[in-house]
Enzyme design. Structure first.
Site, PDB file in Angstrom:
ATOM      1  N   GLY A 177       0.826  -1.195   0.000  1.00  0.00           N
ATOM      2  CA  GLY A 177       0.000   0.000   0.000  1.00  0.00           C
ATOM      3  C   GLY A 177       0.860   1.243   0.000  1.00  0.00           C
ATOM      4  N   GLY A 205       0.482   9.206   2.142  1.00  0.00           N
ATOM      5  CA  GLY A 205       1.081  10.486   1.864  1.00  0.00           C
ATOM      6  C   GLY A 205       2.571  10.540   2.135  1.00  0.00           C
ATOM      7  N   VAL A 211       4.405   0.953   1.567  1.00  0.00           N
ATOM      8  CA  VAL A 211       4.673  -0.185   2.446  1.00  0.00           C
ATOM      9  C   VAL A 211       4.798  -1.439   1.592  1.00  0.00           C
ATOM     10  CG1 VAL A 211       3.865  -1.548   4.413  1.00  0.00           C
ATOM     11  CG2 VAL A 211       3.367   0.904   4.310  1.00  0.00           C
ATOM     12  N   LYS A 215       8.111   0.159   5.716  1.00  0.00           N
ATOM     13  CA  LYS A 215       7.548   1.429   5.264  1.00  0.00           C
ATOM     14  C   LYS A 215       8.685   2.303   4.767  1.00  0.00           C
ATOM     15  CE  LYS A 215       4.148   4.930   6.589  1.00  0.00           C
ATOM     16  NZ  LYS A 215       3.211   5.363   7.650  1.00  0.00           N
ATOM     17  N   ASP A 235      -5.070  11.132  13.674  1.00  0.00           N
ATOM     18  CA  ASP A 235      -5.579  10.693  12.366  1.00  0.00           C
ATOM     19  C   ASP A 235      -6.307   9.353  12.507  1.00  0.00           C
ATOM     20  OD1 ASP A 235      -6.134  11.001   9.688  1.00  0.00           O
ATOM     21  OD2 ASP A 235      -4.213  10.202   9.001  1.00  0.00           O
TER      22      ASP A 235
END
Length: 221
Positions: free
Chosen positions: A17, A20, A24, A39, A132
């Site tokens: 995935g 911003g 990953v 990541k 978030d």
């Protein structure tokens, strides 16, 4: 790339995935065979010291918040080729994907949200506000050996200490976070943001789980 694989001692298996800050990938340690998630900071922002610092802070926060409902981070690796966070590999789906498939019965909603709440509470006990919380950052890991699904809170990349009164704004003048789940205080870049902002976001998530819609739908941000 190959240089990154050699530096990390990892063999990249597949892309998992992107967000911003970075992408990953799944990787396998070339010596031990251990499967991990890596990541990687996006190359286009790697020359931004402020964003590199924020990326590194995510790793530091996760190592501070050791809890079954928070993703485990094993290491932060810096190299001329980049900066990488090595973390546990989770198999399953995000809460967002689960809801997109139709979700489940209300009792399951409560069970899943309680797991996320425990992870967020563990961060609050360490003096960290996530900022978030949203369905994309709540992961439902596949059960192991007949146990229940494990809920993991992800992506502490924009978290902040509760005693840090700096405005929650980027250099571009944008508020950090996701508008649909942000508290009014966070939207106004309040300097005295505290853990109640995350509680608001969790309430927005629960509302969406039950109704299928975020509580404050608008055409634009």
């Amino acid at each position: 790339g190959r240089r990154q694989e050699q530096m990390l001692g990892q063999r990249v298996v597949r892309h998992l995935g992107a967000g911003g800050f970075g992408s990953v990938v799944e990787a396998t340690n070339t010596l031990t065979g251990k499967r991990v998630a890596v990541k990687c900071l996006n190359s286009e922002i790697a020359d931004r010291p402020d964003l590199v610092q924020r990326f590194a802070e995510e790793a530091r926060v996760c190592t501070r918040v050791q809890h079954p409902n928070v993703v485990d981070v094993f290491d932060l690796v810096r190299d001329p080729s980049g900066i990488f966070i090595i973390m546990e590999l989770l198999e399953g789906e995000s809460l967002a994907a689960y809801l997109a498939r139709g979700g489940g019965p209300p009792p399951e909603f409560i069970s899943l949200l309680l797991g996320a709440m425990r992870g967020v509470a563990a961060a609050h006990q360490q003096g960290i506000i996530h900022r978030d919380i949203k369905p994309d950052n709540i992961f439902l890991a596949n059960p192991a050996h007949g146990s229940a699904r494990r809920v993991k809170v992800l992506d502490f990349g924009i978290s902040k200490p509760m005693n840090d009164n700096a405005r929650a704004m980027s250099l571009a003048g944008q508020i950090w976070g996701t508008f649909l789940y942000m508290s009014p205080e966070q939207l106004s870049a309040a300097t005295e943001l505290d853990q109640r902002s995350d509680v608001w976001s969790l309430g927005c998530v629960l509302y969406e789980m039950v109704t299928g819609l975020a509580p404050f739908q608008r055409a634009t941000a």
